[in-house]
Motif scaffolding. Sequence first.
Motif, PDB file in Angstrom:
ATOM      1  N   LYS A 149       0.854  -1.186   0.000  1.00  0.00           N
ATOM      2  CA  LYS A 149       0.000   0.000   0.000  1.00  0.00           C
ATOM      3  C   LYS A 149       0.886   1.230   0.000  1.00  0.00           C
ATOM      4  O   LYS A 149       1.963   1.244   0.601  1.00  0.00           O
ATOM      5  CB  LYS A 149      -0.874  -0.010   1.264  1.00  0.00           C
ATOM      6  CG  LYS A 149      -2.339   0.340   1.173  1.00  0.00           C
ATOM      7  CD  LYS A 149      -3.090  -0.254   0.072  1.00  0.00           C
ATOM      8  CE  LYS A 149      -4.590  -0.099   0.117  1.00  0.00           C
ATOM      9  NZ  LYS A 149      -5.252  -0.547   1.305  1.00  0.00           N
ATOM     10  N   ASP A 197      -0.388  -4.174   7.737  1.00  0.00           N
ATOM     11  CA  ASP A 197      -1.264  -4.686   6.681  1.00  0.00           C
ATOM     12  C   ASP A 197      -1.895  -3.600   5.809  1.00  0.00           C
ATOM     13  O   ASP A 197      -2.109  -3.823   4.626  1.00  0.00           O
ATOM     14  CB  ASP A 197      -2.402  -5.514   7.294  1.00  0.00           C
ATOM     15  CG  ASP A 197      -2.179  -7.003   7.141  1.00  0.00           C
ATOM     16  OD1 ASP A 197      -1.178  -7.401   6.511  1.00  0.00           O
ATOM     17  OD2 ASP A 197      -2.991  -7.780   7.661  1.00  0.00           O
ATOM     18  N   ASP A 198      -2.226  -2.452   6.387  1.00  0.00           N
ATOM     19  CA  ASP A 198      -3.011  -1.493   5.617  1.00  0.00           C
ATOM     20  C   ASP A 198      -2.774  -0.073   6.129  1.00  0.00           C
ATOM     21  O   ASP A 198      -2.394   0.135   7.289  1.00  0.00           O
ATOM     22  CB  ASP A 198      -4.510  -1.829   5.717  1.00  0.00           C
ATOM     23  CG  ASP A 198      -5.329  -1.207   4.596  1.00  0.00           C
ATOM     24  OD1 ASP A 198      -4.734  -0.633   3.659  1.00  0.00           O
ATOM     25  OD2 ASP A 198      -6.570  -1.277   4.651  1.00  0.00           O
ATOM     26  N   GLN A 237      -5.353 -11.445   7.162  1.00  0.00           N
ATOM     27  CA  GLN A 237      -5.174 -10.177   6.452  1.00  0.00           C
ATOM     28  C   GLN A 237      -6.227  -9.187   6.924  1.00  0.00           C
ATOM     29  O   GLN A 237      -7.411  -9.511   6.990  1.00  0.00           O
ATOM     30  CB  GLN A 237      -5.306 -10.396   4.942  1.00  0.00           C
ATOM     31  CG  GLN A 237      -5.079  -9.136   4.115  1.00  0.00           C
ATOM     32  CD  GLN A 237      -5.146  -9.409   2.621  1.00  0.00           C
ATOM     33  OE1 GLN A 237      -5.125 -10.561   2.183  1.00  0.00           O
ATOM     34  NE2 GLN A 237      -5.229  -8.357   1.832  1.00  0.00           N
ATOM     35  N   ASN A 239      -7.936  -5.164   6.738  1.00  0.00           N
ATOM     36  CA  ASN A 239      -8.134  -3.928   5.987  1.00  0.00           C
ATOM     37  C   ASN A 239      -8.876  -2.915   6.843  1.00  0.00           C
ATOM     38  O   ASN A 239      -9.809  -3.275   7.576  1.00  0.00           O
ATOM     39  CB  ASN A 239      -8.943  -4.184   4.712  1.00  0.00           C
ATOM     40  CG  ASN A 239      -8.160  -4.933   3.659  1.00  0.00           C
ATOM     41  OD1 ASN A 239      -8.315  -6.137   3.505  1.00  0.00           O
ATOM     42  ND2 ASN A 239      -7.306  -4.235   2.930  1.00  0.00           N
ATOM     43  N   LEU A 316     -13.149  -3.511  -0.886  1.00  0.00           N
ATOM     44  CA  LEU A 316     -11.727  -3.687  -0.587  1.00  0.00           C
ATOM     45  C   LEU A 316     -10.979  -3.831  -1.899  1.00  0.00           C
ATOM     46  O   LEU A 316     -10.887  -4.925  -2.467  1.00  0.00           O
ATOM     47  CB  LEU A 316     -11.507  -4.925   0.298  1.00  0.00           C
ATOM     48  CG  LEU A 316     -12.408  -5.059   1.540  1.00  0.00           C
ATOM     49  CD1 LEU A 316     -12.038  -6.312   2.321  1.00  0.00           C
ATOM     50  CD2 LEU A 316     -12.317  -3.820   2.426  1.00  0.00           C
ATOM     51  N   SER A 321      -9.568   1.044   0.252  1.00  0.00           N
ATOM     52  CA  SER A 321     -10.806   0.449   0.752  1.00  0.00           C
ATOM     53  C   SER A 321     -11.738   1.573   1.181  1.00  0.00           C
ATOM     54  O   SER A 321     -11.297   2.583   1.727  1.00  0.00           O
ATOM     55  CB  SER A 321     -10.528  -0.488   1.929  1.00  0.00           C
ATOM     56  OG  SER A 321      -9.650  -1.535   1.553  1.00  0.00           O
TER      57      SER A 321
END
Length: 396
Positions: A149, A197-198, A237, A239, A316, A321
Motif C-alpha cells: 500500500k 497490513d493497511d 489479512q 483492511n 476492498l 478500501s
Amino acid sequence: MSQWAHLPKELLDMISKCLDSRVDLVCFRAVCTSWRYSASSPSFDQEIPRLILKLPSPIHADAILMQTAVCRMELISKYPNSFSSFSKSWLVKVGESKYGKQQLLNPLTNYKIKYSPISVNFLDFKFVQLNKAFLLQQSRRFLVFGIIKVVPFPISASCSNMDGFGILAIYHEGKLGYWKYGDKEWTLLDYKNFQYDDIIVYREQFYVIDRRGTVYWIDSSLKVIQYSPPLYGCGGQKNLVESRGDLYVVDRYLDGERRTWKDYENVMDYSDNPFRVRKLRKQSRPRAVDLRVYKLDEELATWVDVKSLDDQIFVLGTDCSFSISCREFNGGKGNCIYFVDGDDHAGRGLSASSIHVFQLEDRSIGKLDVMPEFSDIFWPPNMFDSSIQNNPGLDL
C-alpha cells in the motif's frame, strides 16, 4: 446546488487551477453544467510527461505514482419520461492514461473499461468523487514488486511540486517505511513491527493496522503512536475501512499462508519466463474462506463485533478500501463486502473473475461474475437501456 452553480466564472477558474491532479479537475467540472464550462478544460490531445520516481533499495525501481478517483457516475436527468424515477448511478474509477487522457477503470481491479454495451456521451454524466487511491506503477503497467500500500505523505503532497514530496508505504512482508523525493534510502518507521497490513487516511490523519489488529496513528513527525487496543483477530489479512465517520476493520481468514518476500524475489528471478511466473502466483495465492467485521469504539477503546452493515457496502480494492450506501446506486444490495481474492498485489492486475462478494447475512462467498444481482452498481450496465443511449462516446 443552485446557489453554487452561479458562482462567478473567474472564481471557479481560480479554484480549478488549485486542484492537485487532472482527475480532480474532471470531477470538479462534472459537478454541474456551469462548473464544466467555467473551469479550464484539461488538454487531452498531447501526451503528459510523467515524473519518474527513482525508488532506492530494497524497493529499487523507477516508478510513477498513479492517482485515481473513486466516483459515483450519475446520469444527468434530461430524459424525464424515458426511465423510472430513481436516480441512475454506477461505481467507477477515473484514472489517467499514459497519453494524458482520462479513462474509466474497474474500482477493484483497476482494469480499464474498454467497451460499453451502449454509446454514451459523457457530457450527459457527472462524477461525484467518493475517495482517492494511489499506487506505484512501473513500465508496461506492472505494479512495483513488494509494495502492499502507498499514499502521499503529507496528504497535500503532489508530484507537480516536489518540495517536500514523500510517500508512506507498506512494503516487503509488512514493513512501514517513508521515502522523500531525492532520498537515497527508505526510512523505516518501526524497527520492531514488520507485520503492517493497511494504511488509511481517516479524519485527515494517517493510520495503519498490523496483523494483530492494532491501529497506529502516524503524526506529522512520522512517529508511530498506538491508537487502539489489539483486536487479536485470528484472520490472516486486515483492511481498514471508514464508514459513516467510524473506523472499521475487515479481518480476512485465509486458507493458506500469505506470500513472503522470497516469493516476490522468485517472481523477479523468473521474470524471463512468464509461464513459471504465472505458475508460482497460482500456487502461492491464498483464498478467503471467511470475513469478520469490527468497529472501533473510540470512547471505550474497544472493538465491537459487527453482525450487519445495514445498507452499507464495503469495497476492498487493490489500492484503497472504502464504503458506499447501496441506496445511492442502481439495484445495489447492502450488508456485503466486495473484495479481490488472493494476495497478488504485485502483478499487472487482476481479472474481473477475481472479484468476490461476502454476504454478512449468511456468511457466504461467491464470485461477482456469476452474481448479476450484485454487479448492477458497476459500469457498464448489464442490460441495454435506451434511455441513456446517445451520441458516440467521448473522452472525459
